[in-house]
Write a protein that holds these residues in place. Structure first.
Motif, PDB file in Angstrom:
ATOM      1  N   SER A   1      58.276  30.350  38.435  1.00  0.00           N
ATOM      2  CA  SER A   1      58.960  29.177  38.959  1.00  0.00           C
ATOM      3  C   SER A   1      59.135  29.336  40.462  1.00  0.00           C
ATOM      4  CB  SER A   1      60.323  29.008  38.286  1.00  0.00           C
ATOM      5  OG  SER A   1      61.035  27.926  38.840  1.00  0.00           O
ATOM      6  N   ALA A   2      58.790  28.290  41.221  1.00  0.00           N
ATOM      7  CA  ALA A   2      58.848  28.354  42.685  1.00  0.00           C
ATOM      8  C   ALA A   2      59.444  27.061  43.214  1.00  0.00           C
ATOM      9  CB  ALA A   2      57.458  28.590  43.275  1.00  0.00           C
ATOM     10  N   PRO A   3      60.124  27.132  44.363  1.00  0.00           N
ATOM     11  CA  PRO A   3      60.721  25.913  44.940  1.00  0.00           C
ATOM     12  C   PRO A   3      59.660  25.005  45.531  1.00  0.00           C
ATOM     13  CG  PRO A   3      61.026  27.784  46.402  1.00  0.00           C
ATOM     14  CD  PRO A   3      60.431  28.341  45.143  1.00  0.00           C
TER      15      PRO A   3
ATOM     16  N   LEU B   1      28.759  36.686  41.512  1.00  0.00           N
ATOM     17  CA  LEU B   1      28.511  37.941  42.220  1.00  0.00           C
ATOM     18  C   LEU B   1      27.078  38.063  42.716  1.00  0.00           C
ATOM     19  CD1 LEU B   1      30.520  40.358  39.874  1.00  0.00           C
ATOM     20  CD2 LEU B   1      31.307  39.110  41.896  1.00  0.00           C
ATOM     21  N   GLY B   2      26.269  37.018  42.537  1.00  0.00           N
ATOM     22  CA  GLY B   2      24.897  37.023  43.040  1.00  0.00           C
ATOM     23  C   GLY B   2      23.900  37.589  42.062  1.00  0.00           C
ATOM     24  N   SER B   3      24.233  38.626  41.339  1.00  0.00           N
ATOM     25  CA  SER B   3      23.383  39.252  40.323  1.00  0.00           C
ATOM     26  C   SER B   3      24.293  40.015  39.375  1.00  0.00           C
ATOM     27  CB  SER B   3      22.361  40.187  40.966  1.00  0.00           C
ATOM     28  OG  SER B   3      23.011  41.223  41.678  1.00  0.00           O
ATOM     29  N   GLU B   4      23.718  40.526  38.296  1.00  0.00           N
ATOM     30  CA  GLU B   4      24.536  41.274  37.341  1.00  0.00           C
ATOM     31  C   GLU B   4      25.080  42.544  37.978  1.00  0.00           C
ATOM     32  OE1 GLU B   4      22.717  42.069  33.629  1.00  0.00           O
ATOM     33  OE2 GLU B   4      23.055  40.049  32.866  1.00  0.00           O
ATOM     34  N   GLN B   5      26.390  42.701  37.911  1.00  0.00           N
ATOM     35  CA  GLN B   5      27.076  43.847  38.488  1.00  0.00           C
ATOM     36  C   GLN B   5      28.007  44.451  37.441  1.00  0.00           C
ATOM     37  OE1 GLN B   5      26.467  44.944  41.545  1.00  0.00           O
ATOM     38  NE2 GLN B   5      25.265  43.212  42.331  1.00  0.00           N
ATOM     39  N   THR B   6      28.261  45.752  37.568  1.00  0.00           N
ATOM     40  CA  THR B   6      29.226  46.410  36.698  1.00  0.00           C
ATOM     41  C   THR B   6      30.618  46.175  37.269  1.00  0.00           C
ATOM     42  OG1 THR B   6      27.632  48.110  36.057  1.00  0.00           O
ATOM     43  CG2 THR B   6      29.966  48.591  35.683  1.00  0.00           C
ATOM     44  N   VAL B   7      31.411  45.405  36.570  1.00  0.00           N
ATOM     45  CA  VAL B   7      32.748  45.053  37.025  1.00  0.00           C
ATOM     46  C   VAL B   7      33.758  45.998  36.387  1.00  0.00           C
ATOM     47  CG1 VAL B   7      34.483  43.232  37.147  1.00  0.00           C
ATOM     48  CG2 VAL B   7      32.061  42.653  37.293  1.00  0.00           C
ATOM     49  N   LYS B   8      34.574  46.652  37.221  1.00  0.00           N
ATOM     50  CA  LYS B   8      35.590  47.584  36.733  1.00  0.00           C
ATOM     51  C   LYS B   8      37.009  47.076  36.953  1.00  0.00           C
ATOM     52  CE  LYS B   8      32.775  51.747  37.403  1.00  0.00           C
ATOM     53  NZ  LYS B   8      32.684  53.067  38.061  1.00  0.00           N
ATOM     54  N   ALA B   9      37.235  46.275  37.989  1.00  0.00           N
ATOM     55  CA  ALA B   9      38.588  45.810  38.278  1.00  0.00           C
ATOM     56  C   ALA B   9      38.536  44.630  39.241  1.00  0.00           C
ATOM     57  CB  ALA B   9      39.449  46.929  38.866  1.00  0.00           C
ATOM     58  N   SER B  10      39.665  43.931  39.338  1.00  0.00           N
ATOM     59  CA  SER B  10      39.828  42.846  40.300  1.00  0.00           C
ATOM     60  C   SER B  10      41.253  42.893  40.831  1.00  0.00           C
ATOM     61  CB  SER B  10      39.565  41.484  39.645  1.00  0.00           C
ATOM     62  OG  SER B  10      39.843  40.436  40.558  1.00  0.00           O
ATOM     63  N   SER B  11      41.394  42.737  42.144  1.00  0.00           N
ATOM     64  CA  SER B  11      42.711  42.693  42.768  1.00  0.00           C
ATOM     65  C   SER B  11      42.840  41.410  43.559  1.00  0.00           C
ATOM     66  CB  SER B  11      42.917  43.898  43.693  1.00  0.00           C
ATOM     67  OG  SER B  11      41.977  43.870  44.755  1.00  0.00           O
ATOM     68  N   MET B  12      44.057  40.878  43.624  1.00  0.00           N
ATOM     69  CA  MET B  12      44.266  39.597  44.310  1.00  0.00           C
ATOM     70  C   MET B  12      45.694  39.513  44.814  1.00  0.00           C
ATOM     71  SD  MET B  12      44.285  37.399  40.789  1.00  0.00           S
ATOM     72  CE  MET B  12      43.148  38.619  40.119  1.00  0.00           C
ATOM     73  N   GLY B  13      45.875  38.782  45.891  1.00  0.00           N
ATOM     74  CA  GLY B  13      47.205  38.492  46.389  1.00  0.00           C
ATOM     75  C   GLY B  13      47.710  37.191  45.789  1.00  0.00           C
ATOM     76  N   LEU B  14      49.009  37.118  45.528  1.00  0.00           N
ATOM     77  CA  LEU B  14      49.642  35.949  44.934  1.00  0.00           C
ATOM     78  C   LEU B  14      50.699  35.405  45.895  1.00  0.00           C
ATOM     79  CD1 LEU B  14      50.141  37.332  41.321  1.00  0.00           C
ATOM     80  CD2 LEU B  14      48.262  35.911  42.150  1.00  0.00           C
ATOM     81  N   ARG B  15      50.758  34.103  46.026  1.00  0.00           N
ATOM     82  CA  ARG B  15      51.691  33.480  46.973  1.00  0.00           C
ATOM     83  C   ARG B  15      53.120  33.481  46.440  1.00  0.00           C
ATOM     84  NH1 ARG B  15      51.918  30.176  51.370  1.00  0.00           N
ATOM     85  NH2 ARG B  15      53.459  28.482  51.381  1.00  0.00           N
ATOM     86  N   TYR B  16      53.267  33.306  45.122  1.00  0.00           N
ATOM     87  CA  TYR B  16      54.600  33.190  44.539  1.00  0.00           C
ATOM     88  C   TYR B  16      54.872  34.377  43.612  1.00  0.00           C
ATOM     89  CZ  TYR B  16      53.705  28.374  46.003  1.00  0.00           C
ATOM     90  OH  TYR B  16      53.376  27.274  46.722  1.00  0.00           O
ATOM     91  N   SER B  17      56.041  34.980  43.749  1.00  0.00           N
ATOM     92  CA  SER B  17      56.470  36.059  42.866  1.00  0.00           C
ATOM     93  C   SER B  17      57.663  35.592  42.050  1.00  0.00           C
ATOM     94  CB  SER B  17      56.833  37.303  43.690  1.00  0.00           C
ATOM     95  OG  SER B  17      57.862  37.001  44.609  1.00  0.00           O
ATOM     96  N   GLY B  18      58.046  36.407  41.053  1.00  0.00           N
ATOM     97  CA  GLY B  18      59.156  36.024  40.195  1.00  0.00           C
ATOM     98  C   GLY B  18      58.674  35.582  38.839  1.00  0.00           C
TER      99      GLY B  18
END
Length: 572
Positions: A550-552, A476-493
């Protein structure tokens, strides 16, 4: 958890080409056949004979189904040449395909092969096909290495024509940088040819047989850097022209016409990029100036990397989009349905606008709208008066309790602030890396790009004994207060389990047990949000995946348990 292999067999070459660098290589020849393994796109080499050392030791008498170290089951012999043999095998412990070179322990080159394999394994550069094991056992010496099912030889790519300019530029850039790194560690290839260079499905170029191919054939050189540099020049020449830069035909490519010497690629084929043509000549003509310009020759991979860096950068071609067909209006849309079309050239009357609502139905509609407006105004006035009376009756109490100190102490929570990501590096707790070249795609702002894991046989929970997890450390470049992280995922299930850890650097040397756990989440969808139970300050955050759905199978890997991350963000 057994990891599904992404490795290619490292075998003998596809022609009887004249060696670029060593006379000892002139008598070695072999062929290439298509691998018959399902979903495997790597090479096989048919049986040939060679003259060098062929009378010293006979190849070991092995057969399909034979096991080495009670672990590596031989499946198919792909090379039998000059006292050694190469096999496609299965690592039954990790349940993945591997390649194996085998030769008798009393072979004249057994000691040098072991030394070369162990030195290559210590390099650990992902741009090379990795050596996984090198063992002397039961009068045999065998070298186990990766098998790349999703990779294609440069020989195969050139069979249909020369490479595009951008692909040739990427090939010479990546191969030169990889060989420069190898020579800094004292390792040379000496057998760098179109069969030894592979392109994966992600567009990355990888080199197989570092040090080992030459040791198997007893090849050495007094000028190893110059040898490998000239070989890179020959690869670039072939990629630009689909011709081998010598008189003899080799690797399925036609050689140059006899008695004309080495001519620049842009004189062999029209439309060749001028800068890459000169670069190939600088690498090939190591004993003087090039034929096109009086540039200094490149005698080491490091000099070649520097020369590439001085060239104008070649950008990838723009994607081609097919323009949609011109919109055709029908006669019904033009308001002439049921009427004859006017004759060409005749003036057309402009249709008059429809008359206002003068009919009995139109008048009723206007009165209904007016009544609704009057009712709405009356209701609004009543509510406004009631609100003013209530405000007047409570004004005293409000003045006693309301405060305004100009900051956030009034109970309002601060809105989440996005945290900028300055860099990232893949975290490897055990085993091999997944896709270290793609980590930046998780925060490039493009949801169509992603970092992906390999495909695993067991799941959904990963096996700590073989692969406790996969992930990326973000800076993050320097110390930061981290509260959450969100991300997209390619495979569901099934389910994907993601955990955040605070760590002290982007290095993989810090164990998970020494990190501070921030939060975890399990999801079955195509996105994940991890909330930190108690916000902490940290510069480095590990996003750690310990279970995958599990993904094809797809263009990158076969069916199995896998995941990919895209569009990741931190908030504080």
């Amino acid at each position: 958890m057994a990891e599904r292999s992404t490795a290619a067999v490292d075998v003998a070459d596809n022609s009887g080409e004249e060696s670029l660098t060593a006379e000892a290589d002139q008598s070695t020849a072999d062929g290439v056949a298509k691998n018959r393994e399902q979903d495997t796109d790597s090479d096989e080499v048919q049986e040939k004979t060679g003259t060098e050392g062929s009378g010293e030791t006979s190849p070991p008498e092995l057969h399909s189904g034979h096991k080495l170290a009670r672990r590596y089951r031989l499946e198919e012999c792909v090379t039998r040449l000059d006292g050694f043999s190469s096999w496609r095998a299965v690592d039954e412990k990790l349940r993945r395909a591997v390649g194996v070179h085998i030769l008798p322990a009393d072979h004249s080159r057994a000691r040098s092969v072991l030394a070369a394999a162990r030195s290559s394994a210590l390099l650990g550069d992902p741009r090379f096909v990795q050596v996984l094991d090198a063992v002397e056992e039961n009068d045999l010496v065998y070298v186990v290495h990766e098998w790349l099912p999703d990779a294609v030889e440069l020989t195969t790519l050139l069979a249909s024509g020369p490479l595009e300019v951008y692909d040739a530029y990427q090939m010479v850039s990546q191969v030169s940088a990889a060989m420069a790194a190898a020579h800094r560690e004292g390792l040379a290839h000496l057998r760098l040819n179109p069969n030894a260079v592979l392109r994966t499905s992600t567009g990355q170029w990888r080199i197989r047989g570092l040090a080992v191919n030459a040791a198997l054939r007893g090849i050495s050189s007094d000028t190893p850097q110059r040898t490998d540099t000239e070989s890179i020049g020959a690869l670039l020449y072939a990629a630009l022209t689909q011709r081998w830069p010598y008189e003899n035909d080799a690797y399925g490519l036609s050689g140059l016409p006899k008695d004309i010497g080495l001519i620049p690629p842009d004189q062999v084929r029209a439309g060749v990029h001028r800068g890459l043509s000169e670069l190939a000549m600088r690498a090939l003509a190591n004993d003087g100036a090039t034929a096109s310009r009086h540039e200094s020759p490149c005698t080491t991979p490091e000099e070649l990397v520097k020369a590439i860096g001085e060239m104008p950068r070649i950008r990838p071609p723009e994607p081609a989009f097919t323009s949609p067909p011109e919109y055709q209006r029908t006669t019904y849309q033009q308001g002439t349905y049921g009427r004859t079309a006017p004759r060409p050239g005749s003036p057309q009357a402009v249709p008059a606008p429809p008359p206002p609502l003068q009919s009995r139905t139109g008048k009723a509609l206007k009165w209904a709208v007016s009544a609704l407006l009057i009712a709405a105004l009356g209701l609004g006035s009543w509510q406004l008066a009631d609100a003013l009376l209530d405000q007047g009756g409570k004004s005293d109490d409000t003045n006693k309790t309301q405060t305004n100190d100009g900051d956030d102490k009034g109970g309002k929570a601060r809105p989440p602030k996005p945290l900028a990501i300055q860099g990232a590096q893949e975290y490897v707790a055990k085993g091999s890396a997944q896709a270290p070249e793609d980590v930046a795609k998780t925060y490039d702002g493009d949801p169509s790009t992603y970092w992906r894991t390999r495909s695993f046989v067991d799941g959904p929970d990963m096996n700590p004994a073989f692969k406790p997890g996969v992930g990326i450390v973000y800076d993050l470049g320097s110390e930061q207060t981290v509260k959450a992280s969100s991300m997209g995922l390619r495979y569901s299930g099934d389910h994907t389990t993601v955990t955040l850890y605070a760590t002290d650097s982007t290095s993989s040397s810090t164990p998970i047990s020494a990190m501070r756990k921030l939060g975890t989440v399990t999801t079955t969808g195509d996105s994940a949000t991890v909330k930190v139970s108690k916000p902490v300050k940290t510069r480095y955050v590990l996003v750690w995946i310990t279970a995958m759905p599990s993904a094809p199978g797809d263009a990158y890997s076969g069916a199995g348990y896998k995941q990919a991350i895209t569009d990741l963000k931190f908030t504080g």
